[in-house]
Design a protein around this motif. Sequence first.
Motif, PDB file in Angstrom:
ATOM      1  N   ASP A 188       0.934   2.132   3.671  1.00 13.16           N
ATOM      2  CA  ASP A 188       1.377   1.155   4.736  1.00 13.16           C
ATOM      3  C   ASP A 188       0.241  -0.088   4.482  1.00 13.16           C
ATOM      4  O   ASP A 188       0.565  -1.244   4.880  1.00 13.16           O
ATOM      5  CB  ASP A 188       1.152   1.775   6.078  1.00 13.16           C
ATOM      6  CG  ASP A 188       2.524   2.298   6.558  1.00 13.16           C
ATOM      7  OD1 ASP A 188       3.303   1.490   7.147  1.00 13.16           O
ATOM      8  OD2 ASP A 188       2.747   3.402   6.327  1.00 13.16           O
ATOM      9  N   ARG A 189      -1.078   0.198   4.151  1.00 15.44           N
ATOM     10  CA  ARG A 189      -1.741  -1.007   3.807  1.00 15.44           C
ATOM     11  C   ARG A 189      -1.415  -1.534   2.614  1.00 15.44           C
ATOM     12  O   ARG A 189      -1.625  -3.056   2.643  1.00 15.44           O
ATOM     13  CB  ARG A 189      -3.354  -0.255   3.540  1.00 15.44           C
ATOM     14  CG  ARG A 189      -4.075   0.428   4.799  1.00 15.44           C
ATOM     15  CD  ARG A 189      -5.357   0.826   4.438  1.00 15.44           C
ATOM     16  NE  ARG A 189      -6.123   1.375   5.736  1.00 15.44           N
ATOM     17  CZ  ARG A 189      -7.517   1.783   5.751  1.00 15.44           C
ATOM     18  NH1 ARG A 189      -7.990   1.618   4.634  1.00 15.44           N
ATOM     19  NH2 ARG A 189      -7.825   2.305   6.745  1.00 15.44           N
ATOM     20  N   PHE A 190      -0.738  -1.153   1.954  1.00 14.92           N
ATOM     21  CA  PHE A 190      -0.210  -1.621   0.250  1.00 14.92           C
ATOM     22  C   PHE A 190       0.736  -2.470   0.835  1.00 14.92           C
ATOM     23  O   PHE A 190       0.992  -3.676   0.342  1.00 14.92           O
ATOM     24  CB  PHE A 190      -0.006  -0.442  -0.387  1.00 14.92           C
ATOM     25  CG  PHE A 190       0.228  -1.193  -1.975  1.00 14.92           C
ATOM     26  CD1 PHE A 190      -0.253  -1.682  -2.925  1.00 14.92           C
ATOM     27  CD2 PHE A 190       1.768  -1.117  -2.400  1.00 14.92           C
ATOM     28  CE1 PHE A 190       0.005  -1.998  -4.085  1.00 14.92           C
ATOM     29  CE2 PHE A 190       2.331  -1.729  -3.467  1.00 14.92           C
ATOM     30  CZ  PHE A 190       1.477  -1.804  -4.279  1.00 14.92           C
ATOM     31  N   HIS A 191       1.600  -2.065   1.730  1.00 11.43           N
ATOM     32  CA  HIS A 191       3.064  -2.884   2.398  1.00 11.43           C
ATOM     33  C   HIS A 191       2.340  -4.175   3.178  1.00 11.43           C
ATOM     34  O   HIS A 191       2.779  -5.044   2.857  1.00 11.43           O
ATOM     35  CB  HIS A 191       3.726  -1.868   3.198  1.00 11.43           C
ATOM     36  CG  HIS A 191       4.842  -2.447   3.489  1.00 11.43           C
ATOM     37  ND1 HIS A 191       5.047  -3.450   4.777  1.00 11.43           N
ATOM     38  CD2 HIS A 191       6.142  -2.485   3.356  1.00 11.43           C
ATOM     39  CE1 HIS A 191       6.326  -3.882   4.840  1.00 11.43           C
ATOM     40  NE2 HIS A 191       7.064  -3.232   4.080  1.00 11.43           N
ATOM     41  N   LEU A 192       1.184  -3.944   3.582  1.00  8.59           N
ATOM     42  CA  LEU A 192       0.819  -5.222   4.638  1.00  8.59           C
ATOM     43  C   LEU A 192       0.224  -6.200   3.570  1.00  8.59           C
ATOM     44  O   LEU A 192       0.409  -7.362   3.821  1.00  8.59           O
ATOM     45  CB  LEU A 192      -0.448  -4.629   5.186  1.00  8.59           C
ATOM     46  CG  LEU A 192      -0.966  -5.355   6.602  1.00  8.59           C
ATOM     47  CD1 LEU A 192       0.210  -5.659   7.474  1.00  8.59           C
ATOM     48  CD2 LEU A 192      -2.180  -4.558   7.277  1.00  8.59           C
ATOM     49  N   HIS A 193      -0.532  -5.519   2.428  1.00 10.27           N
ATOM     50  CA  HIS A 193      -1.150  -6.451   1.481  1.00 10.27           C
ATOM     51  C   HIS A 193      -0.114  -7.450   0.834  1.00 10.27           C
ATOM     52  O   HIS A 193      -0.047  -8.584   0.662  1.00 10.27           O
ATOM     53  CB  HIS A 193      -1.903  -5.845   0.426  1.00 10.27           C
ATOM     54  CG  HIS A 193      -2.882  -6.549  -0.310  1.00 10.27           C
ATOM     55  ND1 HIS A 193      -3.621  -6.163  -1.350  1.00 10.27           N
ATOM     56  CD2 HIS A 193      -2.861  -8.003  -0.495  1.00 10.27           C
ATOM     57  CE1 HIS A 193      -4.329  -6.893  -2.022  1.00 10.27           C
ATOM     58  NE2 HIS A 193      -3.922  -8.138  -1.541  1.00 10.27           N
TER      59      HIS A 193
END
Length: 947
Positions: A188-193
Motif C-alpha cells: 500500500d505504501r508502494f501504491h501510494l508512491h
Amino acid sequence: MSEAALERQIRPIYDALDIGSNKTAIVACNKLVKKYPKNTLVKALKALALVRSQKVEESLAICDEVLATKSTDDATLSAMMHVLRGLGRHTDMVTMFEDAYKQQPLNEELGAQTFFANVRTGNWKAAQLIATRMHKQFQEDRYLYWSVMGAILQANDPVTAPTMRTVLYKLAHRLVTSSPTPSYISPDRFHLHLTILRELELWDDANTLLESEVGESICFTNLACDELRRELWQAGKLWKKESDHAQKKINDLGHLNWLEFLSVLDGAFAPLKGDSEASDEAKAECTENITTTRTFFNVIAERYGLKDRSGLLALLELESRAYAHKMSSDQTQLFDLMVKYFNAFGDKACCYEDLRPYTALEGDHLTQWSSFLDSQSPSLDTMGDLQRLINIRKLQRLNLSSAQLTSELETSLSVRYVQEYLQGLPLGSNLPTTDLQPADDLIILAGHSFISLWTMTQDEGHLYNAAAVLEFALAKSQLSFQVRLMLVRIYRLLGAPSLALEHYRQINVKQVQNDTLSHFILTRALTFSLAATGDLTYPSECLESSQIYMNNSQETADFIVRAFTSEKYSQIPDFITFEDRLDNSLQRDVVKVEHVRMRMTHEPLNSDLIDMELIELKFIFNRFHYDNRDFETLPNYQPRCQPSLDRQTLLFGSSSGQGWLWVFLKIYIRAFQQASDLDDTVEDKLLIGDRPKQSNDPENKLPLKERLASRKPEELQELTADEMGLLDWATVLGDWLEPYHDHTRPPAAAVLAEASKQSELKTGLPLRGIDIKPHNGDASNGHSKKDEEAPPVKEAPEQIVRYFESMGARFKELLERKALPSELLHVATITQEAFILFAVETMRFKSASVVKIHKLGTLVQMFKDIRAKAGPILKDMSIELIKFAEREGTAEARKVFVDACKPVMISPAISQDYLLTVAKTVCDARKKVLEGVGKGMAKVCTTHGQS
C-alpha cells in the motif's frame, strides 16, 4: 468514592445504551449527576442517551456544558464524539479533540484521535498538518504516510485550486522520498508512491520502481498495484512494453484476465492513437501488429479450446477494432469468428452478451448472420440445447429491422416464446425452489414482445398478457429478480402499485441497492400514495430506502479511519468516493422530495413542518448530485431499432432525474419560503448541526431568488405535461403573493424570541447563543413595518383561476379515451398537489389579526373564491376515481382481462382459471389505489377547503 466504585456505577449506563434502552440510561445518569455534579463522563452519557431518544433540545445544553470543560478523559471524549456526530456538529467534534491534544501534546492516542476527527469531516489540510506534527514528535513511519495521504486527499478535494494541487503532490513526493524506510516495504505504501509519480508524470521514476525486483514482485501479488502499473505504462505511452508484459502473463503464466487481453489489443492499435489522419508508417506498423496479435490470440484460442473463451473473444474484438479503424476492408473475418464462437459457446448463458457488441453487421454479412441463426434448430433434450435456443432467439430478435417489426410478427413471436418456454420447463422440474428455471429467458423474451406490442398499439391488453406470463414464470422461479423488475414496471403502468411494491420487496433489496434500485418503485410515487387516507405504505418505503444514507454517514467514515489505522492506503480514495456519491446521491434527494410531497397530503400544515422541510430542501438545492441509479439490471432484449425496455416501460415515458429534482425543489422551496418566517439570520441561529458542504457550481453563488426563478430546457425535458403545468401555475402564484408575504413577515428578532420561548416551555432552557433584544413594532405579531403602506391588492391572475378548470377538463378527456389508471392518477394527484400548495401559500393569511392590521380582506376573499372553484373540481375527480374503482371490482373487468389474454392460453398450465386469479389480483390492486386516491382527495378538499 474510588474510581473503581464509580466505574461500577457507570457500567449499567453503558449496558443500557448498548441495548438501546435510552430511557433507563437517562434515569441512571440523573441519579449519578446528583451525586457527582462535576463528572463530565456521566453528563456526556446522558447527552448521548438524549440524542438517541430524539430529545435534541435537552441534549444541547448538556453537550455545551461538557464541551466547556475541555476534558481530556478518553471515555468522555469518546462519548461526546458519538453525541456530536448524532447532532451533526462535526466542527465541534474536531475542536474538542484539538483542545484536548493541545493540553496533552505528548499524548499519542489523543493526537491520533484528533487526526481521525479531521478525517471524518474531510478536513484534509488539518489532518495532514497533525500527521506531520505527530511524525516529528513520535518518529513513526506510518504518521509520515498519513501526512502523505492527507496531502493527496487535499489535492484531490474539489475546493482545492488547480495550482495548489500540483504543490501538494510535490509535497507528498518530497515526504515519501525523504522517508527513512523505502515505500516498497509494503504494497500500500508502494501504491501510494506510484500514485504520486503518476500525478506528477514522473514516468522514468515510476519505471525504475516497477522494473526493480521488489516492484515486479509486488505487482505480481497485488492486484491494486498491478492495475496502477498498467495505468502508468499506458499513460506514459509505453504501449509496446505493456502489451509484451501482458502477452507474457497470458502465454507463460496462464493469466487469462480480460484486462491483459485489452492491454494486448491497445498495444496493437497504439500507432493510430491520437491521430485523426494516421500516417502511412503508423498504418503499416498497425497492420503488422494486427497480424502478430491475431496469430497470438489464435494460439491461445487453440490451446484452451472450449475451456476458456478469452482467446476467441479477443479475436472478435481485434477484428471489430480493425474494421472500425479501417484497417480491414470488410467484415468477413468478423462474421466467420462470430459463427465459430457461436458453434463453440452457443450453449453458454454468456454467449448473447459476448456476441452482442459485434452483431451490428452490414449488408450481405448481416443477411448471412441472420441466415445462419435461422438455420439453427437445436432440440430441447438437454440444458445446453435449451441455452443454445435461447441465445438464437435473443440474437434473432436483436437484429430485427423496423420494417420487419410489425404487430403481426410480434404476436407470432410472443406465442412462439411462450410455447418454447413451456417445452423447456421439464428440464428444470427437479431443481430446488431456490434455483432459476433454465427456460426463464424465453418467458422474459415473451414479456418483451408483449411490451413491444403495447408500444405499437397502446392496447393495454398486451400488458395484461405480459403480466400473466411473467406471473406464471415466477411460480416456477421465485427468485428471478429480472422477472420481478419487469412486473414492477408493468404494474405501475397498469395502475396496480401494491403489486409492484410487493414484487419489489420480494427482490429483497439490501444496503446500497436501495440507492441504485429504489427508483423502480419510488419514482413519482406520489401518483400512487394513499397517505391522504392514512395509509403510509409509500412514505414508509421512502424512509426505509433512505436508511442507507444515514448508515453511510456514520459507517463509511469509520471504514476510512480503519483504513488509515491498518495502512490500507489504496482503499481510502474508494471509500471517500463511495461516501461522497452516497451523501450526494440524486436518488436520495428525489426520494426526499417524493416523501415531502406525500407528507403534505397527510400531515397538518404548520410552521414546524414548513420550516424544517424548507431548511432541508435548501441544503439539497446547494448540492452537486451523482446519479447512481442502475438502469442496466432490467433486462433488455428489444431489437436494436427500438428503444430499450427501460425506456418503453418508464411511467409517463419520463425518468425523474436531475432536471425533475431541480424543478420540484424550486416549486417547494419557493412555496415554503413564502409561507415561512425564517430568513437566513434566523436559520443560522436555529440550525443545530453543521451546514453541509456546498458544491462548487458557480450558480450556487447567485442569489437564491434568482436561482429559483431560472428555467433550463434540459430540466423541463424531464417533466410531464401536467408537471409543466404545475410549475407554470406555481410560478404565477408565487409572483402574485410574494409582495404580501414580504410585507407581513415578522422580523428576525421576533421570530427568534418566539422560538426561544417555545424552547423554554419544552425544555426549561432558552435557545443557546441567542441574544434577544427588544425591537420596535407591533407587539401582537412583531411586525416592524406597521407604519408602511401595504402593497395594493391585485386581482388574481387568470392562470391561477383557470388552472383547476383546465385540469378538470384534462381529467375528463382521459376518462373519455379510456386512458390507463396511472395517467388518471397522475392528473388527479398533480391537481391535488396544486390545491395543497395553494393552502401552503395562503397559510400566513389565515390569521385574522394579520389580515385586519394589513387590510388584506380583499385578498383573502379572492382566496375563498379560488377555493370555491377548485374544491368541486377535485371532488368531481374524487367521485370519478371511486366510480372507476368500483368498475375494477366487477366480474366484467376480470372478464376483459381474461379475454385479452387468449393469445397465451396455449397450454393447460395457463388456463382460464389461472388467468382469472391473475385478473382478480390486478383488478383488486387497481381498485384499491383508485378508491384510496379518490377518498384521499375528498379528505384533502375538506381539510384545505376552508378559509
